[in-house]
Design a protein around this motif. Structure first.
Motif, PDB file in Angstrom:
ATOM      1  N   GLU A   1      46.703  51.207  74.486  1.00 35.46           N
ATOM      2  CA  GLU A   1      45.985  50.253  73.645  1.00 35.46           C
ATOM      3  C   GLU A   1      45.811  50.761  72.221  1.00 35.46           C
ATOM      4  O   GLU A   1      45.753  49.978  71.272  1.00 35.46           O
ATOM      5  N   SER A   2      45.744  52.065  72.066  1.00 38.21           N
ATOM      6  CA  SER A   2      45.597  52.643  70.722  1.00 38.21           C
ATOM      7  C   SER A   2      46.929  52.749  69.982  1.00 38.21           C
ATOM      8  O   SER A   2      46.971  53.085  68.805  1.00 38.21           O
ATOM      9  N   GLY A   3      48.026  52.475  70.705  1.00 40.80           N
ATOM     10  CA  GLY A   3      49.350  52.551  70.077  1.00 40.80           C
ATOM     11  C   GLY A   3      49.841  53.963  69.851  1.00 40.80           C
ATOM     12  O   GLY A   3      50.710  54.198  69.008  1.00 40.80           O
ATOM     13  N   GLU A   4      49.314  54.928  70.629  1.00 39.26           N
ATOM     14  CA  GLU A   4      49.657  56.331  70.420  1.00 39.26           C
ATOM     15  C   GLU A   4      50.611  56.880  71.489  1.00 39.26           C
ATOM     16  O   GLU A   4      50.714  58.092  71.680  1.00 39.26           O
ATOM     17  N   VAL A   5      51.300  55.994  72.217  1.00 44.89           N
ATOM     18  CA  VAL A   5      52.286  56.449  73.199  1.00 44.89           C
ATOM     19  C   VAL A   5      53.427  57.140  72.463  1.00 44.89           C
ATOM     20  O   VAL A   5      54.024  56.574  71.544  1.00 44.89           O
ATOM     21  N   ARG A   6      53.704  58.371  72.845  1.00 45.87           N
ATOM     22  CA  ARG A   6      54.717  59.166  72.149  1.00 45.87           C
ATOM     23  C   ARG A   6      56.122  58.828  72.624  1.00 45.87           C
ATOM     24  O   ARG A   6      56.337  58.484  73.778  1.00 45.87           O
ATOM     25  N   ARG A   7      57.073  58.992  71.725  1.00 48.90           N
ATOM     26  CA  ARG A   7      58.463  58.684  72.056  1.00 48.90           C
ATOM     27  C   ARG A   7      59.061  59.754  72.954  1.00 48.90           C
ATOM     28  O   ARG A   7      59.800  59.459  73.895  1.00 48.90           O
ATOM     29  N   LEU A   8      58.744  61.026  72.687  1.00 48.45           N
ATOM     30  CA  LEU A   8      59.264  62.144  73.475  1.00 48.45           C
ATOM     31  C   LEU A   8      58.106  63.064  73.875  1.00 48.45           C
ATOM     32  O   LEU A   8      57.950  64.169  73.335  1.00 48.45           O
ATOM     33  N   PRO A   9      57.268  62.629  74.837  1.00 44.12           N
ATOM     34  CA  PRO A   9      56.089  63.423  75.200  1.00 44.12           C
ATOM     35  C   PRO A   9      56.407  64.809  75.722  1.00 44.12           C
ATOM     36  O   PRO A   9      55.676  65.769  75.451  1.00 44.12           O
ATOM     37  N   VAL A  10      57.496  64.960  76.470  1.00 43.30           N
ATOM     38  CA  VAL A  10      57.858  66.271  77.017  1.00 43.30           C
ATOM     39  C   VAL A  10      58.175  67.253  75.899  1.00 43.30           C
ATOM     40  O   VAL A  10      57.764  68.420  75.935  1.00 43.30           O
TER      41      VAL A  10
END
Length: 334
Positions: free
Chosen positions: A223-232
């Motif tokens: 919801e905050s729009g902070e999903v990372r493209r490459l979290p690993v």
């Protein structure tokens, strides 16, 4: 909704997620361990008959070990997409993959039927099992811990961790039953029964898992729009030392557990002369103890220092195998 009502609702949701994660984890570990039990007891003769019995058993156990190469890959792969797409969808996928692979194991042709293709298929299906468990185990613990409040995170993570014990208990119990068949029947079709029955457990696990809500932590990030493209990549860039340290801290636990729960079955029968049923019974007793002990130490970790409990456990594992080795030596000499 009042604050008290909201808190009660959150607890109900958390308990539902905990139950779902525990059942899913139990099913996954059951399917993982029936392979290990079969590898110790029968796969050597069925898939590697051209070798000396001891070598055949070792080759059979090596196919069990292949999953340990696949598990970290599965953990990284499903962990990445879990951070990108959500925990729930990945847990449904891993349970489905594991269920399909395990059911396929129950239908595999043996070496006598298709030759060298049999062990090749065995390895391929085992790789799928390893990949799915790598994603399932971490995801199920994470899902439960993220739903728990701060005072119960250790307990919730530990309860899901008992899925290892429940899965092993169920796997060994079913094999204890099928090993009562005449030896010819067990080696022909009896060993397939625990694999084929996994379809029922997977159906139950999926039914419950599809009804749970997504992790509140993931929802907040989304919801905050902070999903990372490459979290690993970000994790390895920011905390590589901590990741490596935690992996190494788990080595002693994993090695001790699998020696006692899997390798001991073949060792007890081939080297000490203890029959299959007795060895399975001994493993069942030890497994039942872990199911009780793990939640206790999880609860204790919510009240005390987690690091001290971890170090105490590792120290105990280093000391306790010594009496076991002495008992095995004495039994061999008798």
């Amino acid at each position: 909704m009042t604050s008290a009502a909201s808190e009660q609702h959150d607890r109900r949701v958390a308990r539902k997620v905990l139950l779902s994660s525990l059942i899913g984890s139990t099913v996954e570990w059951y399917e993982f361990f029936i392979y290990g039990t079969a590898a110790s007891l029968v796969f050597g003769d069925l898939f590697f008959p051209e070798f000396d019995p001891l070598v055949g058993t070792l080759l059979s156990l090596s196919t069990f070990a292949i999953a340990f190469v696949a598990r970290p890959v599965g953990g990284v792969l499903f962990g990445h997409f879990g951070d990108r797409l959500g925990r729930k969808s990945m847990l449904v996928l891993t349970l489905t993959l594991m269920g399909g692979a395990t059911f396929a194991l129950g239908l595999l042709p043996t070496y006598d039927q298709v030759g060298v293709a049999a062990p090749v298929l065995l390895v391929l299906v085992r790789l799928v099992q390893g990949l799915s468990l790598g994603g399932e185990y971490g995801g199920a613990v994470l899902m439960s811990v993220e739903h728990a409040d701060q005072r119960r995170k250790g307990l919730y993570g530990a309860v899901v961790n008992t899925g290892v014990g429940w899965g092993l208990l169920l796997a060994n119990l079913l094999f204890l039953i099928v090993t009562q068949l005449p030896d010819a029947a067990f080696r022909t079709w009896g060993w397939r029964i625990p694999f084929l029955l996994s379809a029922v457990l997977v159906g139950l696990g999926l039914f419950i898992r599809l009804k749970v809500t997504e992790s509140p932590d993931f929802q907040a990030v989304k919801e905050s729009g902070e999903v990372r493209r490459l979290p690993v990549v970000e994790v390895m860039r920011k905390s590589p030392g901590l990741v490596v340290l935690m992996c190494l801290a788990y080595v002693s636990t994993g090695a001790t557990f699998y020696v006692l729960s899997v390798f001991s079955l073949a060792y007890g029968e081939d080297q000490v002369g203890v029959d299959k049923s007795t060895m399975l019974g001994l493993v069942l007793g030890g497994t039942a103890l872990t199911i009780v002990a793990v939640p206790y130490f999880g609860l204790l970790s919510d009240r005390l220092d987690r690091r001290r409990i971890l170090l105490a456990g590792i120290t105990a594992m280093a000391v306790l195998p010594s009496p076991g080795s002495l008992c095995s030596t004495a039994a061999t000499r008798c």
